[in-house]
Motif scaffolding. Structure first.
Motif, mmCIF file in Angstrom:
data_model
loop_
_atom_site.group_PDB
_atom_site.id
_atom_site.type_symbol
_atom_site.label_atom_id
_atom_site.label_comp_id
_atom_site.label_asym_id
_atom_site.label_seq_id
_atom_site.Cartn_x
_atom_site.Cartn_y
_atom_site.Cartn_z
ATOM 1 N N VAL A 140 0.835 -1.205 0.000
ATOM 2 C CA VAL A 140 0.000 0.000 0.000
ATOM 3 C C VAL A 140 0.868 1.254 0.000
ATOM 4 C CG1 VAL A 140 -1.624 1.350 1.383
ATOM 5 C CG2 VAL A 140 -1.994 -1.093 1.063
ATOM 6 N N GLY A 141 1.918 1.252 0.829
ATOM 7 C CA GLY A 141 2.776 2.428 0.890
ATOM 8 C C GLY A 141 3.451 2.740 -0.428
ATOM 9 N N MET A 142 4.010 1.730 -1.083
ATOM 10 C CA MET A 142 4.733 1.968 -2.332
ATOM 11 C C MET A 142 3.785 2.327 -3.463
ATOM 12 S SD MET A 142 7.825 -0.827 -2.222
ATOM 13 C CE MET A 142 8.687 0.022 -3.533
ATOM 14 N N TRP A 143 2.652 1.636 -3.569
ATOM 15 C CA TRP A 143 1.705 1.970 -4.635
ATOM 16 C C TRP A 143 1.139 3.376 -4.436
ATOM 17 C CZ3 TRP A 143 1.887 -0.244 -9.011
ATOM 18 C CH2 TRP A 143 2.109 -1.617 -9.151
ATOM 19 N N CYS A 144 0.825 3.720 -3.186
ATOM 20 C CA CYS A 144 0.289 5.056 -2.931
ATOM 21 C C CYS A 144 1.320 6.139 -3.267
ATOM 22 C CB CYS A 144 -0.151 5.174 -1.470
ATOM 23 S SG CYS A 144 -1.666 4.269 -1.081
ATOM 24 N N ALA A 145 2.584 5.881 -2.945
ATOM 25 C CA ALA A 145 3.622 6.853 -3.276
ATOM 26 C C ALA A 145 3.733 7.059 -4.778
ATOM 27 C CB ALA A 145 4.959 6.401 -2.693
ATOM 28 N N ALA A 146 3.701 5.957 -5.535
ATOM 29 C CA ALA A 146 3.791 6.062 -6.996
ATOM 30 C C ALA A 146 2.585 6.804 -7.563
ATOM 31 C CB ALA A 146 3.901 4.666 -7.608
ATOM 32 N N LEU A 147 1.385 6.455 -7.084
ATOM 33 C CA LEU A 147 0.185 7.121 -7.591
ATOM 34 C C LEU A 147 0.151 8.600 -7.190
ATOM 35 C CD1 LEU A 147 -2.463 4.327 -6.934
ATOM 36 C CD2 LEU A 147 -1.472 5.010 -9.119
ATOM 37 N N ALA A 148 0.656 8.906 -5.975
ATOM 38 C CA ALA A 148 0.669 10.303 -5.542
ATOM 39 C C ALA A 148 1.576 11.151 -6.426
ATOM 40 C CB ALA A 148 1.123 10.382 -4.082
ATOM 41 N N LEU A 149 2.720 10.611 -6.805
ATOM 42 C CA LEU A 149 3.611 11.352 -7.696
ATOM 43 C C LEU A 149 2.980 11.564 -9.067
ATOM 44 C CD1 LEU A 149 7.070 9.756 -6.830
ATOM 45 C CD2 LEU A 149 6.374 12.129 -6.431
ATOM 46 N N ILE A 150 2.352 10.500 -9.600
ATOM 47 C CA ILE A 150 1.748 10.615 -10.925
ATOM 48 C C ILE A 150 0.604 11.631 -10.913
ATOM 49 C CG2 ILE A 150 0.426 9.350 -12.667
ATOM 50 C CD1 ILE A 150 2.045 6.857 -11.893
ATOM 51 N N MET A 152 0.279 14.189 -8.835
ATOM 52 C CA MET A 152 0.634 15.459 -8.189
ATOM 53 C C MET A 152 0.240 16.689 -8.998
ATOM 54 S SD MET A 152 4.278 16.706 -6.614
ATOM 55 C CE MET A 152 4.264 15.422 -5.367
ATOM 56 N N PRO A 153 0.406 16.714 -10.340
ATOM 57 C CA PRO A 153 -0.012 17.917 -11.073
ATOM 58 C C PRO A 153 -1.496 18.250 -10.888
ATOM 59 C CG PRO A 153 1.425 16.580 -12.430
ATOM 60 C CD PRO A 153 1.120 15.761 -11.213
ATOM 61 N N LEU A 154 -2.316 17.244 -10.567
ATOM 62 C CA LEU A 154 -3.729 17.494 -10.334
ATOM 63 C C LEU A 154 -4.024 17.838 -8.879
ATOM 64 C CD1 LEU A 154 -5.293 14.617 -12.476
ATOM 65 C CD2 LEU A 154 -5.047 17.031 -13.093
ATOM 66 N N THR A 155 -3.300 17.187 -7.977
ATOM 67 C CA THR A 155 -3.610 17.345 -6.552
ATOM 68 C C THR A 155 -2.885 18.513 -5.906
ATOM 69 O OG1 THR A 155 -1.841 15.792 -5.946
ATOM 70 C CG2 THR A 155 -4.037 14.874 -6.340
ATOM 71 N N THR A 180 4.928 23.311 -12.517
ATOM 72 C CA THR A 180 6.182 22.974 -11.808
ATOM 73 C C THR A 180 6.185 21.549 -11.280
ATOM 74 O OG1 THR A 180 5.264 23.887 -9.757
ATOM 75 C CG2 THR A 180 6.586 25.363 -11.146
ATOM 76 N N THR A 181 5.030 20.909 -11.188
ATOM 77 C CA THR A 181 4.969 19.527 -10.667
ATOM 78 C C THR A 181 4.897 18.484 -11.775
ATOM 79 O OG1 THR A 181 2.555 19.742 -10.449
ATOM 80 C CG2 THR A 181 3.911 20.196 -8.489
ATOM 81 N N LEU A 182 4.953 18.893 -13.039
ATOM 82 C CA LEU A 182 4.915 17.904 -14.128
ATOM 83 C C LEU A 182 6.053 16.889 -14.052
ATOM 84 C CD1 LEU A 182 3.822 20.020 -17.235
ATOM 85 C CD2 LEU A 182 2.490 18.304 -15.971
ATOM 86 N N PRO A 183 7.284 17.245 -13.631
ATOM 87 C CA PRO A 183 8.340 16.222 -13.530
ATOM 88 C C PRO A 183 8.010 15.095 -12.564
ATOM 89 C CG PRO A 183 9.306 18.417 -13.511
ATOM 90 C CD PRO A 183 7.825 18.607 -13.390
ATOM 91 N N ALA A 184 7.016 15.291 -11.695
ATOM 92 C CA ALA A 184 6.650 14.216 -10.770
ATOM 93 C C ALA A 184 6.028 13.030 -11.506
ATOM 94 C CB ALA A 184 5.682 14.743 -9.712
ATOM 95 N N ILE A 185 5.461 13.267 -12.690
ATOM 96 C CA ILE A 185 4.808 12.172 -13.419
ATOM 97 C C ILE A 185 5.813 11.100 -13.829
ATOM 98 C CG2 ILE A 185 3.511 11.565 -15.490
ATOM 99 C CD1 ILE A 185 2.091 14.230 -15.292
ATOM 100 N N PRO A 186 6.927 11.427 -14.538
ATOM 101 C CA PRO A 186 7.890 10.358 -14.863
ATOM 102 C C PRO A 186 8.511 9.729 -13.624
ATOM 103 C CG PRO A 186 8.763 12.519 -15.458
ATOM 104 C CD PRO A 186 7.319 12.712 -15.139
#
Length: 433
Positions: A140-150, A152-155, A180-186
């Protein structure tokens, strides 16, 4: 009876994209996320049931409770073996000793109680809960971290302060808008691929633990292997004996009869040589034709024992030659990095040859296909057609003989031929023999 771990990547299955496309990755992820409640149920249920049963043993009610608990945890262990197969591709056979025959329930329960596999099942079921907590939290922690980064530009605009910032030394890097948060997606996508590898690694470790505690021990595995080898040896001997009888019958009914006719014609020609030269000449020509037919019969018989093209040029050329003689169009695909052992090549050749013969005789097909590939330590031979289906490996039949040939080298032959077709005959043969 060796348990297998599907988690092991094959030579051609490496890379994050391919990993993401494999169903095994997502089955493992679902298991790690959803198995935690089941582990909790095992832990609570067994703890309560065993505690109550042990506490009431003095009044005999607990004995029945212990017997019930043993039956329940055996059933749960059986379910876990099937679940491990579905989630991790771990094939774990049941390791239990045979129960006594008859209706004596006490004797059956006693046999279960003295079987070490029963208590290994209990250990595994108690371990599932703490392992499930760790696996669930990590997943849960790792999947949530990955989804949060992807995401981030919306949240980023949903944060209370409307911004995020990162301190690097004495500098502050501000993330206060979508751009400024678009680099969080890759970064999130890269983390997601890392999570996939972690999931597969955890799944592999969990599958190995399940195989160790829920599978047969080394002694049981050796006994099962011995029994399998004895059975395959017997089937190999039966197949060889059937092949010997076939060769003997073909020689007796074919070439032997033709050579006998040649000898009789030559004898009659010699008797007529002085009195009827023309008749003798006709008999000699007849004997010559019979000798050529006998040679062709012997050549076909030799090809049926072991074709020369298979020895000289390998499986691809030999299968292509068989396909060229088939009565329906046959597509051939042979993708082998190296030549298999001679025994494996021979059995693969005869499986294809017999299968295509059956296609011509019974399938009423308009096309067929032969595909031979290598999958890790196995040579996979598949022969398919679009015929009417209904093929079965009946005892004494050609397909049963092919199954016996395959079993002689620890191979497996399966026939999938529903009524109406299509038919797929698949043989899994060891690449090393």
């Amino acid at each position: 009876m060796n348990s297998t771990l599907e988690m092991t990547p094959s030579r051609r299955r490496s890379g994050p994209l391919r990993l993401a496309g494999e169903s095994l990755t997502w089955r493992s992820a679902a298991y790690l996320l959803l198995h935690f409640p089941l582990g909790l149920a095992y832990f609570v249920g067994l703890t309560v049931l065993l505690s109550v049963s042990v506490g009431t043993v003095i009044i005999w009610v607990g004995v029945l409770g212990l017997a019930l608990a043993m039956i329940l945890w055996r059933g749960a262990a059986m379910f876990e073996r099937r679940l491990a197969k579905a989630a991790f591709g771990v094939d774990i056979p049941d390791p239990y000793r045979p129960l006594p025959k008859g209706t004596n329930l006490f004797a059956k329960w006693k046999a279960m109680a003295v079987d070490p596999a029963t208590w290994k099942d209990l250990v595994y079921l108690f371990l599932v809960f703490p392992l499930g907590v760790v696996e669930f939290a990590l997943s849960v922690g790792m999947w949530c971290a990955a989804l949060a980064l992807i995401a981030m530009p919306l949240t980023i605009n949903w944060q209370d302060g409307g911004f995020l910032y990162l301190t690097v030394g004495s500098h502050e890097i501000w993330f206060d808008n979508t751009l400024t948060t678009l680099p969080a997606i890759p970064l999130g996508i890269a983390l997601a691929f890392v999570v996939m590898y972690v999931v597969r690694g955890i799944g592999y470790a969990h599958g190995a633990l399940a195989r160790f505690l829920l599978g047969p021990n080394e002694t049981q595995a050796l006994r099962a292997r011995t029994a399998q080898l004895q059975a395959s040896r017997a089937r190999g001997v039966d197949a060889a004996e059937a092949e010997r009888r076939r060769i003997e019958r073909d020689l007796h009914d074919g070439a032997q009869q033709q050579l006998l006719a040649v000898a009789m014609d030559l004898g009659r020609a010699r008797a007529k040589l002085e009195t009827d030269p023309a008749g003798a000449q006709e008999l000699i020509q007849q004997a010559h034709a019979g000798a050529k037919e006998a040679i062709a019969e012997l050549r076909n018989l030799a090809r049926g024992i072991y074709p020369a093209i298979l020895t000289d040029r390998g499986l691809d050329a030999a299968i292509s030659a068989v396909a060229a003689r088939a009565q329906v169009p046959v597509a051939v695909e042979v993708d082998l990095p190296t030549r298999p052992p001679a025994a494996v090549e021979s059995i693969a050749y005869f499986i294809v040859s017999e299968a295509l013969t059956n296609v011509a005789k019974y399938a009423r097909a308009t096309r067929a296909a032969v595909r031979i590939t290598r999958d890790q330590n196995w040579i996979v031979v598949e022969v398919s057609d679009n015929g009417v289906g209904g093929a079965e490996a009946t005892p004494g039949g050609g397909l049963a003989g092919l199954a016996d040939r395959a079993a002689g080298i620890d191979g497996i032959l399966t026939v999938n031929s529903p009524p109406g077709g299509p038919t797929v005959i698949r043989a899994d043969l060891p690449a090393v023999w």
